[in-house]
Design a protein around this motif. Structure first.
Motif, mmCIF file in Angstrom:
data_model
loop_
_atom_site.group_PDB
_atom_site.id
_atom_site.type_symbol
_atom_site.label_atom_id
_atom_site.label_comp_id
_atom_site.label_asym_id
_atom_site.label_seq_id
_atom_site.Cartn_x
_atom_site.Cartn_y
_atom_site.Cartn_z
ATOM 1 N N THR A 34 0.854 -1.280 0.097
ATOM 2 C CA THR A 34 -0.076 0.019 -0.013
ATOM 3 C C THR A 34 0.874 1.224 -0.138
ATOM 4 O OG1 THR A 34 -0.060 0.101 2.361
ATOM 5 C CG2 THR A 34 -1.925 -1.137 1.243
ATOM 6 N N TYR A 38 0.538 5.127 -2.230
ATOM 7 C CA TYR A 38 0.931 6.642 -1.715
ATOM 8 C C TYR A 38 2.149 7.391 -2.455
ATOM 9 C CZ TYR A 38 -2.488 5.745 1.747
ATOM 10 O OH TYR A 38 -3.681 5.458 2.638
ATOM 11 N N ARG A 39 3.121 6.365 -2.703
ATOM 12 C CA ARG A 39 4.267 6.929 -3.482
ATOM 13 C C ARG A 39 3.752 7.487 -4.731
ATOM 14 N NH1 ARG A 39 9.368 5.347 -1.711
ATOM 15 N NH2 ARG A 39 9.513 4.463 0.452
ATOM 16 N N SER A 95 5.169 11.286 2.864
ATOM 17 C CA SER A 95 3.991 11.409 4.275
ATOM 18 C C SER A 95 3.344 12.564 4.152
ATOM 19 C CB SER A 95 5.094 11.443 5.377
ATOM 20 O OG SER A 95 5.864 10.278 5.662
ATOM 21 N N ARG A 104 -6.233 9.465 1.603
ATOM 22 C CA ARG A 104 -6.060 8.061 2.296
ATOM 23 C C ARG A 104 -7.629 7.444 1.961
ATOM 24 N NH1 ARG A 104 -2.311 7.709 5.173
ATOM 25 N NH2 ARG A 104 -2.796 5.472 5.875
ATOM 26 N N ARG A 125 0.892 1.022 7.010
ATOM 27 C CA ARG A 125 0.851 1.654 8.193
ATOM 28 C C ARG A 125 -0.352 1.459 9.173
ATOM 29 N NH1 ARG A 125 4.679 2.214 5.472
ATOM 30 N NH2 ARG A 125 6.417 3.775 5.876
ATOM 31 N N ASP A 126 -1.616 1.312 8.272
ATOM 32 C CA ASP A 126 -2.922 1.378 9.152
ATOM 33 C C ASP A 126 -3.786 0.133 8.560
ATOM 34 O OD1 ASP A 126 -2.949 1.846 6.364
ATOM 35 O OD2 ASP A 126 -4.754 3.403 6.611
ATOM 36 N N ARG A 175 9.815 10.910 8.854
ATOM 37 C CA ARG A 175 8.843 10.176 8.294
ATOM 38 C C ARG A 175 7.678 9.587 9.313
ATOM 39 N NH1 ARG A 175 8.305 5.915 3.952
ATOM 40 N NH2 ARG A 175 10.677 5.719 3.588
ATOM 41 N N ASP A 179 4.263 10.072 10.218
ATOM 42 C CA ASP A 179 3.125 8.975 9.977
ATOM 43 C C ASP A 179 2.581 8.608 11.277
ATOM 44 O OD1 ASP A 179 3.973 8.962 7.310
ATOM 45 O OD2 ASP A 179 5.503 7.259 7.596
ATOM 46 N N ARG A 182 0.130 11.684 12.602
ATOM 47 C CA ARG A 182 -1.167 12.536 11.811
ATOM 48 C C ARG A 182 -2.749 12.161 12.297
ATOM 49 N NH1 ARG A 182 0.192 8.128 7.122
ATOM 50 N NH2 ARG A 182 -1.103 6.511 7.988
HETATM 51 O O1 DC Z 1 6.013 1.603 3.203
HETATM 52 P P1 DC Z 1 6.403 2.747 2.522
HETATM 53 O O2 DC Z 1 7.709 3.511 2.902
HETATM 54 O O3 DC Z 1 6.812 2.730 1.110
HETATM 55 O O4 DC Z 1 5.486 4.145 2.348
HETATM 56 C C1 DC Z 1 5.585 5.108 1.895
HETATM 57 C C2 DC Z 1 4.584 6.143 2.782
HETATM 58 O O5 DC Z 1 3.458 5.977 2.608
HETATM 59 C C3 DC Z 1 5.004 6.240 4.398
HETATM 60 O O6 DC Z 1 6.075 6.967 4.580
HETATM 61 C C4 DC Z 1 3.534 6.349 4.927
HETATM 62 C C5 DC Z 1 2.571 6.253 3.874
HETATM 63 N N1 DC Z 1 1.976 4.966 3.990
HETATM 64 C C6 DC Z 1 0.736 5.310 4.819
HETATM 65 O O7 DC Z 1 0.353 6.390 5.368
HETATM 66 N N2 DC Z 1 -0.250 4.283 4.847
HETATM 67 C C7 DC Z 1 -0.033 3.045 4.554
HETATM 68 N N3 DC Z 1 -1.056 1.992 4.465
HETATM 69 C C8 DC Z 1 1.162 2.623 3.571
HETATM 70 C C9 DC Z 1 2.122 3.651 3.429
#
Ligand code: DC
Length: 219
Positions: A34, A38-39, A95, A104, A125-126, A175, A179, A182
């Motif tokens: 996921t 976001y990237r 972020s 989101r 993350r969530d 970051r 993260d 927020r």
């Molecule tokens: O896992 P990653 O480093 O590729 O994630 C990139 C950014 O995306 C991370 O800094 C926070 C966000 N992210 C998020 O807020 N919720 C998610 N489910 C996955 C990533």
């Protein structure tokens, strides 16, 4: 086999994606990264020259954006962007975009739709706290910030990026801070998640731990 959902959460650089991919291969699940979503939207925001605090323009852009996975590859408006989204300028800024509510909501909708019709291991993350609260298994993968920085630094050095370990650790700390503080679904361990500290473990040890936990409960 019945449909299975596994949630993998944790901070940047803890090893979530490497571990999730290996678990996916071993027990035949679809891996959904996921963070890549976001990237991808961050990449598009940057390419369009939009400021990170210009929510109105970001939401407009979001409404004309498609983000998709096909065989573990990420597609932004139909174009594969696997490589582009790993650039350091994306890591440094993602972020800011990932904390926008509308961003989101759209990503979570896509993620839930994917998980609704196939077995998945989804990292982010969530995932355990918000996207898939009823996941069959939840893991929270962690490691010290120094170790996470070191791993990321090695990765970037291999790609010949000109940076320092100290700089990378600072970026990761920043970051983590955004993260986990927020307003909308911040990074935190779900109460029912198994926590694994990978600081002193090899990738294979972590993968084995996860697979054993899954097999034990399904016996
Ligand atoms: O896992 P990653 O480093 O590729 O994630 C990139 C950014 O995306 C991370 O800094 C926070 C966000 N992210 C998020 O807020 N919720 C998610 N489910 C996955 C990533």
């Amino acid at each position: 086999m019945e449909k299975l959902a596994i949630a993998i959460d944790g901070p940047a650089g803890a090893g979530k994606s490497t571990i999730s991919k290996l678990v996916a291969n071993r027990i035949n699940l679809n891996y959904i990264d996921t963070g890549a979503m976001y990237r991808a939207i961050t990449y598009k925001v940057i390419n369009n020259g939009i400021e990170f605090d210009d929510k109105v323009e970001i939401i407009k852009l979001l409404n004309s954006t498609s983000i998709d996975f096909n065989h573990n590859h990420i597609y932004l408006d139909g174009k594969n962007v696997d490589k582009e989204i790993r650039e350091n300028k994306i890591s440094k800024n993602v972020s800011y975009i990932a904390k926008i509510k509308e961003v989101r909501e759209k990503m979570v909708e896509i993620q839930r739709k994917i998980a609704s019709n196939k077995s998945v291991i989804m990292d982010g993350r969530d995932i355990g706290t918000h996207v898939l609260p009823k996941a069959d298994f939840k893991f929270y993968i962690n490691a010290s910030v120094e170790e996470r920085g070191r791993r990321r630094y090695e990765e970037l050095k291999e790609k010949n990026f000109d940076t320092t370990l100290e700089k990378i650790i600072e970026e990761i700390k920043n970051r983590d801070r955004i993260d986990s503080t927020r307003e909308i679904s911040p990074l935190r361990k779900s109460e029912d998640a198994f926590e694994i500290d990978t600081t002193n473990l090899t990738i294979d040890q972590v993968v084995d731990k996860i697979i054993k936990t899954i097999e034990k409960r399904r016996e």
